[in-house]
Design a protein around this motif. Structure first.
Motif, PDB file in Angstrom:
ATOM      1  N   GLU A 210     -44.086  50.703 111.396  1.00  0.00           N
ATOM      2  CA  GLU A 210     -44.182  52.161 111.234  1.00  0.00           C
ATOM      3  C   GLU A 210     -42.872  52.871 111.577  1.00  0.00           C
ATOM      4  O   GLU A 210     -42.565  53.926 111.017  1.00  0.00           O
ATOM      5  CB  GLU A 210     -45.319  52.703 112.115  1.00  0.00           C
ATOM      6  CG  GLU A 210     -46.701  52.341 111.581  1.00  0.00           C
ATOM      7  CD  GLU A 210     -47.802  52.659 112.575  1.00  0.00           C
ATOM      8  OE1 GLU A 210     -47.465  53.148 113.693  1.00  0.00           O
ATOM      9  OE2 GLU A 210     -48.989  52.416 112.271  1.00  0.00           O
ATOM     10  N   ARG A 211     -42.084  52.277 112.490  1.00  0.00           N
ATOM     11  CA  ARG A 211     -40.809  52.921 112.829  1.00  0.00           C
ATOM     12  C   ARG A 211     -39.646  52.372 111.989  1.00  0.00           C
ATOM     13  O   ARG A 211     -38.480  52.625 112.277  1.00  0.00           O
ATOM     14  CB  ARG A 211     -40.503  52.769 114.314  1.00  0.00           C
ATOM     15  CG  ARG A 211     -40.214  51.376 114.796  1.00  0.00           C
ATOM     16  CD  ARG A 211     -39.726  51.425 116.258  1.00  0.00           C
ATOM     17  NE  ARG A 211     -39.318  50.128 116.735  1.00  0.00           N
ATOM     18  CZ  ARG A 211     -40.073  49.293 117.435  1.00  0.00           C
ATOM     19  NH1 ARG A 211     -41.326  49.656 117.744  1.00  0.00           N
ATOM     20  NH2 ARG A 211     -39.607  48.126 117.831  1.00  0.00           N
ATOM     21  N   GLY A 212     -40.005  51.601 110.956  1.00  0.00           N
ATOM     22  CA  GLY A 212     -39.003  51.154 110.000  1.00  0.00           C
ATOM     23  C   GLY A 212     -38.479  49.753 110.202  1.00  0.00           C
ATOM     24  O   GLY A 212     -37.531  49.335 109.521  1.00  0.00           O
ATOM     25  N   LYS A 213     -39.080  48.978 111.096  1.00  0.00           N
ATOM     26  CA  LYS A 213     -38.627  47.607 111.333  1.00  0.00           C
ATOM     27  C   LYS A 213     -38.975  46.742 110.123  1.00  0.00           C
ATOM     28  O   LYS A 213     -40.116  46.762 109.649  1.00  0.00           O
ATOM     29  CB  LYS A 213     -39.291  47.044 112.594  1.00  0.00           C
ATOM     30  CG  LYS A 213     -38.731  45.722 113.066  1.00  0.00           C
ATOM     31  CD  LYS A 213     -39.358  45.341 114.401  1.00  0.00           C
ATOM     32  CE  LYS A 213     -38.818  44.025 114.914  1.00  0.00           C
ATOM     33  NZ  LYS A 213     -37.377  44.079 115.192  1.00  0.00           N
ATOM     34  N   LYS A 214     -38.014  45.988 109.628  1.00  0.00           N
ATOM     35  CA  LYS A 214     -38.191  45.256 108.377  1.00  0.00           C
ATOM     36  C   LYS A 214     -38.581  43.796 108.559  1.00  0.00           C
ATOM     37  O   LYS A 214     -39.044  43.152 107.619  1.00  0.00           O
ATOM     38  CB  LYS A 214     -36.893  45.316 107.561  1.00  0.00           C
ATOM     39  CG  LYS A 214     -36.446  46.735 107.193  1.00  0.00           C
ATOM     40  CD  LYS A 214     -37.477  47.436 106.333  1.00  0.00           C
ATOM     41  CE  LYS A 214     -36.970  48.807 105.888  1.00  0.00           C
ATOM     42  NZ  LYS A 214     -37.972  49.536 105.065  1.00  0.00           N
ATOM     43  N   HIS A 215     -38.361  43.226 109.742  1.00  0.00           N
ATOM     44  CA  HIS A 215     -38.695  41.818 109.952  1.00  0.00           C
ATOM     45  C   HIS A 215     -39.099  41.598 111.404  1.00  0.00           C
ATOM     46  O   HIS A 215     -38.749  42.392 112.284  1.00  0.00           O
ATOM     47  CB  HIS A 215     -37.507  40.917 109.602  1.00  0.00           C
ATOM     48  CG  HIS A 215     -36.369  41.050 110.570  1.00  0.00           C
ATOM     49  ND1 HIS A 215     -35.436  42.056 110.492  1.00  0.00           N
ATOM     50  CD2 HIS A 215     -36.023  40.305 111.661  1.00  0.00           C
ATOM     51  CE1 HIS A 215     -34.563  41.939 111.465  1.00  0.00           C
ATOM     52  NE2 HIS A 215     -34.892  40.889 112.196  1.00  0.00           N
ATOM     53  N   SER A 216     -39.835  40.518 111.661  1.00  0.00           N
ATOM     54  CA  SER A 216     -40.291  40.204 113.017  1.00  0.00           C
ATOM     55  C   SER A 216     -40.343  38.694 113.209  1.00  0.00           C
ATOM     56  O   SER A 216     -40.542  37.935 112.248  1.00  0.00           O
ATOM     57  CB  SER A 216     -41.680  40.798 113.287  1.00  0.00           C
ATOM     58  OG  SER A 216     -41.648  42.213 113.212  1.00  0.00           O
ATOM     59  N   ILE A 217     -40.178  38.276 114.469  1.00  0.00           N
ATOM     60  CA  ILE A 217     -40.267  36.861 114.838  1.00  0.00           C
ATOM     61  C   ILE A 217     -41.376  36.697 115.880  1.00  0.00           C
ATOM     62  O   ILE A 217     -41.386  37.381 116.905  1.00  0.00           O
ATOM     63  CB  ILE A 217     -38.943  36.351 115.428  1.00  0.00           C
ATOM     64  CG1 ILE A 217     -37.801  36.477 114.415  1.00  0.00           C
ATOM     65  CG2 ILE A 217     -39.087  34.909 115.908  1.00  0.00           C
ATOM     66  CD1 ILE A 217     -37.902  35.558 113.225  1.00  0.00           C
ATOM     67  N   ILE A 218     -42.313  35.808 115.592  1.00  0.00           N
ATOM     68  CA  ILE A 218     -43.406  35.487 116.521  1.00  0.00           C
ATOM     69  C   ILE A 218     -43.250  34.023 116.926  1.00  0.00           C
ATOM     70  O   ILE A 218     -43.185  33.143 116.059  1.00  0.00           O
ATOM     71  CB  ILE A 218     -44.789  35.687 115.867  1.00  0.00           C
ATOM     72  CG1 ILE A 218     -44.885  37.036 115.144  1.00  0.00           C
ATOM     73  CG2 ILE A 218     -45.890  35.525 116.911  1.00  0.00           C
ATOM     74  CD1 ILE A 218     -44.759  38.222 116.031  1.00  0.00           C
ATOM     75  N   ILE A 219     -43.188  33.746 118.235  1.00  0.00           N
ATOM     76  CA  ILE A 219     -43.069  32.379 118.731  1.00  0.00           C
ATOM     77  C   ILE A 219     -44.429  31.911 119.242  1.00  0.00           C
ATOM     78  O   ILE A 219     -45.050  32.588 120.068  1.00  0.00           O
ATOM     79  CB  ILE A 219     -42.037  32.266 119.864  1.00  0.00           C
ATOM     80  CG1 ILE A 219     -40.703  32.898 119.461  1.00  0.00           C
ATOM     81  CG2 ILE A 219     -41.840  30.801 120.260  1.00  0.00           C
ATOM     82  CD1 ILE A 219     -40.018  32.218 118.318  1.00  0.00           C
ATOM     83  N   VAL A 220     -44.880  30.752 118.760  1.00  0.00           N
ATOM     84  CA  VAL A 220     -46.177  30.196 119.161  1.00  0.00           C
ATOM     85  C   VAL A 220     -45.971  28.801 119.738  1.00  0.00           C
ATOM     86  O   VAL A 220     -45.426  27.919 119.065  1.00  0.00           O
ATOM     87  CB  VAL A 220     -47.143  30.111 117.965  1.00  0.00           C
ATOM     88  CG1 VAL A 220     -48.481  29.516 118.403  1.00  0.00           C
ATOM     89  CG2 VAL A 220     -47.345  31.480 117.341  1.00  0.00           C
ATOM     90  N   ALA A 221     -46.371  28.587 120.976  1.00  0.00           N
ATOM     91  CA  ALA A 221     -46.366  27.239 121.545  1.00  0.00           C
ATOM     92  C   ALA A 221     -47.528  26.452 120.945  1.00  0.00           C
ATOM     93  O   ALA A 221     -48.620  26.995 120.759  1.00  0.00           O
ATOM     94  CB  ALA A 221     -46.505  27.303 123.064  1.00  0.00           C
ATOM     95  N   GLU A 222     -47.295  25.178 120.654  1.00  0.00           N
ATOM     96  CA  GLU A 222     -48.302  24.373 119.959  1.00  0.00           C
ATOM     97  C   GLU A 222     -49.629  24.298 120.715  1.00  0.00           C
ATOM     98  O   GLU A 222     -50.683  24.114 120.106  1.00  0.00           O
ATOM     99  CB  GLU A 222     -47.773  22.964 119.708  1.00  0.00           C
ATOM    100  CG  GLU A 222     -47.475  22.184 120.977  1.00  0.00           C
ATOM    101  CD  GLU A 222     -46.928  20.794 120.698  1.00  0.00           C
ATOM    102  OE1 GLU A 222     -47.164  20.269 119.592  1.00  0.00           O
ATOM    103  OE2 GLU A 222     -46.272  20.228 121.587  1.00  0.00           O
ATOM    104  N   GLY A 223     -49.573  24.454 122.051  1.00  0.00           N
ATOM    105  CA  GLY A 223     -50.794  24.391 122.838  1.00  0.00           C
ATOM    106  C   GLY A 223     -51.702  25.584 122.639  1.00  0.00           C
ATOM    107  O   GLY A 223     -52.887  25.542 122.992  1.00  0.00           O
ATOM    108  N   VAL A 224     -51.183  26.656 122.061  1.00  0.00           N
ATOM    109  CA  VAL A 224     -51.982  27.860 121.805  1.00  0.00           C
ATOM    110  C   VAL A 224     -52.786  27.710 120.519  1.00  0.00           C
ATOM    111  O   VAL A 224     -53.926  28.176 120.414  1.00  0.00           O
ATOM    112  CB  VAL A 224     -51.062  29.098 121.711  1.00  0.00           C
ATOM    113  CG1 VAL A 224     -51.857  30.335 121.310  1.00  0.00           C
ATOM    114  CG2 VAL A 224     -50.371  29.332 123.044  1.00  0.00           C
ATOM    115  N   GLY A 225     -52.192  27.053 119.542  1.00  0.00           N
ATOM    116  CA  GLY A 225     -52.864  26.884 118.251  1.00  0.00           C
ATOM    117  C   GLY A 225     -51.863  26.636 117.150  1.00  0.00           C
ATOM    118  O   GLY A 225     -50.652  26.576 117.378  1.00  0.00           O
ATOM    119  N   SER A 226     -52.362  26.484 115.942  1.00  0.00           N
ATOM    120  CA  SER A 226     -51.527  26.194 114.789  1.00  0.00           C
ATOM    121  C   SER A 226     -50.727  27.419 114.362  1.00  0.00           C
ATOM    122  O   SER A 226     -51.272  28.520 114.219  1.00  0.00           O
ATOM    123  CB  SER A 226     -52.395  25.712 113.620  1.00  0.00           C
ATOM    124  OG  SER A 226     -51.673  25.757 112.406  1.00  0.00           O
TER     125      SER A 226
END
Length: 319
Positions: A210-226
């Motif tokens: 909404e504030r104009g951000k065009k990309h994002s990175i989400i980090i997931v540890a394998e122990g949390v899920g796929s």
């Protein structure tokens, strides 16, 4: 002591070779013979044991993996398997053993110590999930491998205005995800130690969009899920184009960083000092940049604790 042995067990980690080198050369400096045991506890039971010299560990400090190889062994978890290993140690007149690995390796080392065979453990695992030490051998190298990959993925995420979910190793511990996420400015970090509300992840993405951000990175540890499951859920909830990258075993390999080489050298040498000093049933570690040692029972009864201040900071910086 006149003869000691060294083996690597469990998952390989960059810096294990540097630790092997330190054990061999430190022992030879003190006129102690060193025997390398290949293929972990399985190799111990099989008698895959060879004398090592100064030259046998030459030019390995910069190599990833382990020249002694590694293998998991269900048989060694049994009393019969442990006795078989001790028979081989006696056959080669080995009086003490240094074991480089994780908590599973230390459980085996503890069993040998209980049966009268002195063992010292050196923590080598990229997950950094061992209590009693601030860092384990291999963590820094794996962390830098992840950061390099995220940097490259971010270039593509920026160019195509996409959300990227990156799955990193960490079945029970989230250090790799937390440290890499903080170092690379990830919008959300999902780790086993924290039960994050998925709606919080979605809210962060929507606020950024909404504030104009065009990309994002989400980090997931394998122990949390796929990572793929999270990627699909994110795309369904936000309608933002989402891609997933699972880094997998690329995180284990590579030439160890300077930090891991120095850490491995210090811990390996300290392990020899402990054996020669009559110590047994202990793991060497580093806390506040000082070498320490803890009883196996103490280490195995505790859990590695995530740095909560870092976790809170990651959320504060990714508003």
């Amino acid at each position: 002591m006149k003869k000691i042995g060294v083996l690597t067990s469990g998952g390989d980690a960059p810096g294990m070779n540097a630790a092997i080198r330190a054990v061999v050369r430190k022992a030879i400096y003190h006129e102690i013979e060193v025997f390398g045991i290949k293929n972990g506890f399985q190799g111990l039971m099989d008698g895959n044991i060879n004398k090592m010299g100064i030259g046998s560990v030459g030019d390995i400090i910069q190599r990833g993996g382990t020249i002694l190889y590694s293998a998991r062994s269900e048989e060694f978890k049994t009393d019969a398997g442990q006795k078989k290993g001790i028979e081989q140690l006696k056959k080669h007149e080995i009086e003490g053993l240094i074991i480089i690995g994780g908590d599973g390796s230390f459980r085996g080392a503890q069993k040998l110590t209980e049966k009268g065979y002195p063992c010292i453990g050196v923590p080598g695992t990229i997950d950094n999930d061992i209590a009693g030490t601030d860092f384990t051998i291999g963590f820094d190298t794996a962390l830098n491998t992840i950061i390099e990959a995220i940097d490259k993925i971010r270039d593509t995420a920026t160019s195509h205005e996409r959300t990227y979910v990156i799955e990193v190793m960490g079945r029970d511990a989230g250090d790799l995800a937390l440290w890499s996420g903080l170092a690379d400015g990830a919008e959300s970090i999902l780790i086993p130690e924290k039960k994050d509300d998925f709606n919080d992840v979605i809210d962060r993405l929507k606020r950024g969009h909404e504030r104009g951000k065009k990309h994002s990175i989400i980090i997931v540890a394998e122990g949390v899920g796929s990572g793929f499951e999270y990627g699909q859920r994110i795309q369904d909830a936000t309608e933002l184009e989402t891609r997933v990258t699972v880094l997998g075993y690329i995180q284990r390999g590579g030439s160890p960083t300077a930090s891991d080489r120095v850490l491995a050298s210090r811990l390996g040498a300290k392990a020899v000092d402990l054996l020669l000093g009559g110590k047994a049933g202990k793991m060497v570690g580093i806390q506040h940049n000082k070498l320490v040692d803890h009883d196996f029972m103490e280490i195995l009864s505790e859990k590695h604790v995530i740095n909560n201040e870092m976790y809170v900071l990651s959320k504060e910086l990714s508003i």
